[in-house]
Design a protein around this motif. Structure first.
Motif, PDB file in Angstrom:
ATOM      1  N   LYS A  47       4.994  -7.189 -14.119  1.00  0.00           N
ATOM      2  CA  LYS A  47       3.927  -7.753 -14.958  1.00  0.00           C
ATOM      3  C   LYS A  47       3.971  -9.282 -14.958  1.00  0.00           C
ATOM      4  CE  LYS A  47       3.686  -3.639 -17.840  1.00  0.00           C
ATOM      5  NZ  LYS A  47       4.007  -3.036 -19.129  1.00  0.00           N
ATOM      6  N   ALA A  48       5.176  -9.852 -14.946  1.00  0.00           N
ATOM      7  CA  ALA A  48       5.303 -11.311 -14.899  1.00  0.00           C
ATOM      8  C   ALA A  48       4.803 -11.841 -13.556  1.00  0.00           C
ATOM      9  CB  ALA A  48       6.757 -11.724 -15.129  1.00  0.00           C
ATOM     10  N   ALA A  49       5.190 -11.197 -12.462  1.00  0.00           N
ATOM     11  CA  ALA A  49       4.763 -11.655 -11.133  1.00  0.00           C
ATOM     12  C   ALA A  49       3.252 -11.606 -10.995  1.00  0.00           C
ATOM     13  CB  ALA A  49       5.418 -10.803 -10.047  1.00  0.00           C
ATOM     14  N   ALA A  50       2.628 -10.593 -11.584  1.00  0.00           N
ATOM     15  CA  ALA A  50       1.176 -10.449 -11.495  1.00  0.00           C
ATOM     16  C   ALA A  50       0.443 -11.603 -12.170  1.00  0.00           C
ATOM     17  CB  ALA A  50       0.737  -9.117 -12.100  1.00  0.00           C
ATOM     18  N   LYS A  51       1.118 -12.347 -13.041  1.00  0.00           N
ATOM     19  CA  LYS A  51       0.493 -13.473 -13.752  1.00  0.00           C
ATOM     20  C   LYS A  51       0.653 -14.797 -13.017  1.00  0.00           C
ATOM     21  CE  LYS A  51       0.842 -11.565 -18.390  1.00  0.00           C
ATOM     22  NZ  LYS A  51       1.197 -11.857 -19.771  1.00  0.00           N
ATOM     23  N   ILE A  52       1.409 -14.813 -11.930  1.00  0.00           N
ATOM     24  CA  ILE A  52       1.614 -16.052 -11.180  1.00  0.00           C
ATOM     25  C   ILE A  52       0.318 -16.386 -10.432  1.00  0.00           C
ATOM     26  CG2 ILE A  52       2.889 -17.134  -9.282  1.00  0.00           C
ATOM     27  CD1 ILE A  52       5.263 -15.296 -10.029  1.00  0.00           C
ATOM     28  N   PRO A  53      -0.161 -17.625 -10.544  1.00  0.00           N
ATOM     29  CA  PRO A  53      -1.368 -18.002  -9.797  1.00  0.00           C
ATOM     30  C   PRO A  53      -1.197 -17.732  -8.299  1.00  0.00           C
ATOM     31  CG  PRO A  53      -0.815 -19.697 -11.394  1.00  0.00           C
ATOM     32  CD  PRO A  53       0.349 -18.725 -11.373  1.00  0.00           C
ATOM     33  N   GLY A  54      -2.221 -17.145  -7.688  1.00  0.00           N
ATOM     34  CA  GLY A  54      -2.175 -16.843  -6.259  1.00  0.00           C
ATOM     35  C   GLY A  54      -1.593 -15.479  -5.931  1.00  0.00           C
ATOM     36  N   VAL A  55      -1.093 -14.776  -6.935  1.00  0.00           N
ATOM     37  CA  VAL A  55      -0.550 -13.427  -6.723  1.00  0.00           C
ATOM     38  C   VAL A  55      -1.668 -12.424  -6.973  1.00  0.00           C
ATOM     39  CG1 VAL A  55       1.060 -11.700  -7.642  1.00  0.00           C
ATOM     40  CG2 VAL A  55       1.829 -14.037  -7.240  1.00  0.00           C
ATOM     41  N   ASN A  56      -1.735 -11.435  -6.114  1.00  0.00           N
ATOM     42  CA  ASN A  56      -2.750 -10.396  -6.219  1.00  0.00           C
ATOM     43  C   ASN A  56      -2.107  -9.044  -6.439  1.00  0.00           C
ATOM     44  OD1 ASN A  56      -5.156 -12.018  -5.504  1.00  0.00           O
ATOM     45  ND2 ASN A  56      -4.028 -12.288  -3.597  1.00  0.00           N
ATOM     46  N   VAL A  57      -2.855  -8.127  -7.034  1.00  0.00           N
ATOM     47  CA  VAL A  57      -2.407  -6.757  -7.212  1.00  0.00           C
ATOM     48  C   VAL A  57      -3.031  -5.924  -6.095  1.00  0.00           C
ATOM     49  CG1 VAL A  57      -2.445  -4.732  -8.706  1.00  0.00           C
ATOM     50  CG2 VAL A  57      -2.118  -7.002  -9.696  1.00  0.00           C
ATOM     51  N   VAL A  58      -2.197  -5.143  -5.409  1.00  0.00           N
ATOM     52  CA  VAL A  58      -2.642  -4.250  -4.344  1.00  0.00           C
ATOM     53  C   VAL A  58      -2.586  -2.839  -4.917  1.00  0.00           C
ATOM     54  CG1 VAL A  58      -2.177  -3.423  -2.007  1.00  0.00           C
ATOM     55  CG2 VAL A  58      -1.682  -5.813  -2.616  1.00  0.00           C
ATOM     56  N   ASP A  59      -3.733  -2.189  -5.004  1.00  0.00           N
ATOM     57  CA  ASP A  59      -3.813  -0.872  -5.649  1.00  0.00           C
ATOM     58  C   ASP A  59      -3.076   0.231  -4.905  1.00  0.00           C
ATOM     59  OD1 ASP A  59      -5.331  -1.789  -7.819  1.00  0.00           O
ATOM     60  OD2 ASP A  59      -7.197  -1.531  -6.712  1.00  0.00           O
ATOM     61  N   ASP A  60      -2.958   0.117  -3.591  1.00  0.00           N
ATOM     62  CA  ASP A  60      -2.261   1.143  -2.819  1.00  0.00           C
ATOM     63  C   ASP A  60      -1.469   0.490  -1.706  1.00  0.00           C
ATOM     64  OD1 ASP A  60      -1.457   3.745  -2.056  1.00  0.00           O
ATOM     65  OD2 ASP A  60      -3.045   3.824  -0.549  1.00  0.00           O
ATOM     66  N   ALA A  61      -0.156   0.482  -1.856  1.00  0.00           N
ATOM     67  CA  ALA A  61       0.749  -0.041  -0.836  1.00  0.00           C
ATOM     68  C   ALA A  61       1.783   1.046  -0.536  1.00  0.00           C
ATOM     69  CB  ALA A  61       1.438  -1.307  -1.340  1.00  0.00           C
ATOM     70  N   VAL A  62       2.333   1.016   0.669  1.00  0.00           N
ATOM     71  CA  VAL A  62       3.250   2.061   1.107  1.00  0.00           C
ATOM     72  C   VAL A  62       4.578   1.432   1.498  1.00  0.00           C
ATOM     73  CG1 VAL A  62       3.579   3.968   2.725  1.00  0.00           C
ATOM     74  CG2 VAL A  62       1.269   3.377   1.958  1.00  0.00           C
ATOM     75  N   ASP A  63       5.684   1.984   0.965  1.00  0.00           N
ATOM     76  CA  ASP A  63       7.000   1.473   1.334  1.00  0.00           C
ATOM     77  C   ASP A  63       7.470   2.121   2.638  1.00  0.00           C
ATOM     78  OD1 ASP A  63       8.094   3.989   0.755  1.00  0.00           O
ATOM     79  OD2 ASP A  63       9.188   3.321  -1.007  1.00  0.00           O
ATOM     80  N   ALA A  64       8.659   1.740   3.092  1.00  0.00           N
ATOM     81  CA  ALA A  64       9.172   2.214   4.377  1.00  0.00           C
ATOM     82  C   ALA A  64       9.426   3.716   4.408  1.00  0.00           C
ATOM     83  CB  ALA A  64      10.457   1.464   4.729  1.00  0.00           C
ATOM     84  N   SER A  65       9.574   4.346   3.258  1.00  0.00           N
ATOM     85  CA  SER A  65       9.800   5.793   3.249  1.00  0.00           C
ATOM     86  C   SER A  65       8.496   6.571   3.077  1.00  0.00           C
ATOM     87  CB  SER A  65      10.805   6.179   2.158  1.00  0.00           C
ATOM     88  OG  SER A  65      10.256   5.965   0.884  1.00  0.00           O
ATOM     89  N   GLY A  66       7.369   5.855   3.040  1.00  0.00           N
ATOM     90  CA  GLY A  66       6.072   6.517   2.949  1.00  0.00           C
ATOM     91  C   GLY A  66       5.559   6.749   1.542  1.00  0.00           C
ATOM     92  N   ARG A  67       6.283   6.259   0.529  1.00  0.00           N
ATOM     93  CA  ARG A  67       5.823   6.430  -0.848  1.00  0.00           C
ATOM     94  C   ARG A  67       4.710   5.436  -1.151  1.00  0.00           C
ATOM     95  NH1 ARG A  67      11.496   5.688  -3.756  1.00  0.00           N
ATOM     96  NH2 ARG A  67      11.391   3.965  -2.269  1.00  0.00           N
ATOM     97  N   HIS A  68       3.677   5.920  -1.800  1.00  0.00           N
ATOM     98  CA  HIS A  68       2.565   5.058  -2.207  1.00  0.00           C
ATOM     99  C   HIS A  68       2.847   4.503  -3.598  1.00  0.00           C
ATOM    100  CE1 HIS A  68      -0.452   5.990   0.944  1.00  0.00           C
ATOM    101  NE2 HIS A  68       0.398   6.980   1.148  1.00  0.00           N
ATOM    102  N   GLY A  69       2.448   3.260  -3.801  1.00  0.00           N
ATOM    103  CA  GLY A  69       2.608   2.638  -5.101  1.00  0.00           C
ATOM    104  C   GLY A  69       1.625   1.500  -5.254  1.00  0.00           C
TER     105      GLY A  69
END
Length: 137
Positions: A47-69
């Motif tokens: 939540k803190a990182a999301a408030k940093i200017p220039g930071v965006n929220v990505v609604d669907d990202a996938v980690d190296a094991s294939g989990r969506h978040g």
């Protein structure tokens, strides 16, 4: 807000290649990557990182094991760094770095340069000791 204020206060401007917002993002990323923390602290860092200017929220990202978040991302040069979190609990899942534009070395936009997944973390009593089966999170 207090956590983000503390992150900015901790930064010293040592890396002259980063502005204060990029340095704050990097500081939070270091904590996520290198620390074992309660899930609510990881969520607070998200939540803190999301408030940093220039930071965006990505609604669907996938980690190296294939989990969506869900992820927070920041661009630096021709690369986008994304920290990926569980959509419900906001626990840290991993990160990836993606090429933003084609580069002179032949890399194509969208190419994943780095991808990680945290599948297990545990505390043990001494170096070299392995966690008991079923005890790691």
């Amino acid at each position: 807000d207090a956590l983000l204020t503390a992150v900015y206060a901790q930064n010293t401007g040592v890396d002259k290649n980063l502005n204060s917002d990029q340095e704050a993002f990097q500081t939070i990323g270091d904590a996520l990557r290198e620390s074992l923390m309660p899930p609510q602290i990881g969520a607070a860092l998200y939540k803190a990182a999301a408030k940093i200017p220039g930071v965006n929220v990505v609604d669907d990202a996938v980690d190296a094991s294939g989990r969506h978040g869900v992820a927070v991302s920041q661009d630096h040069g021709n690369q986008r760094t994304e920290w990926i979190f569980d959509k419900d609990k906001l626990t840290y899942l991993g990160e990836r770095t993606v090429l933003i534009n084609d580069d002179s070395a032949g890399g194509k936009a969208g190419r994943i340069l780095v991808s990680t997944a945290v599948t297990e973390r545990a505390v043990v009593d001494k170096a070299g000791q392995k966690p008991s089966p079923g005890t790691a999170t």
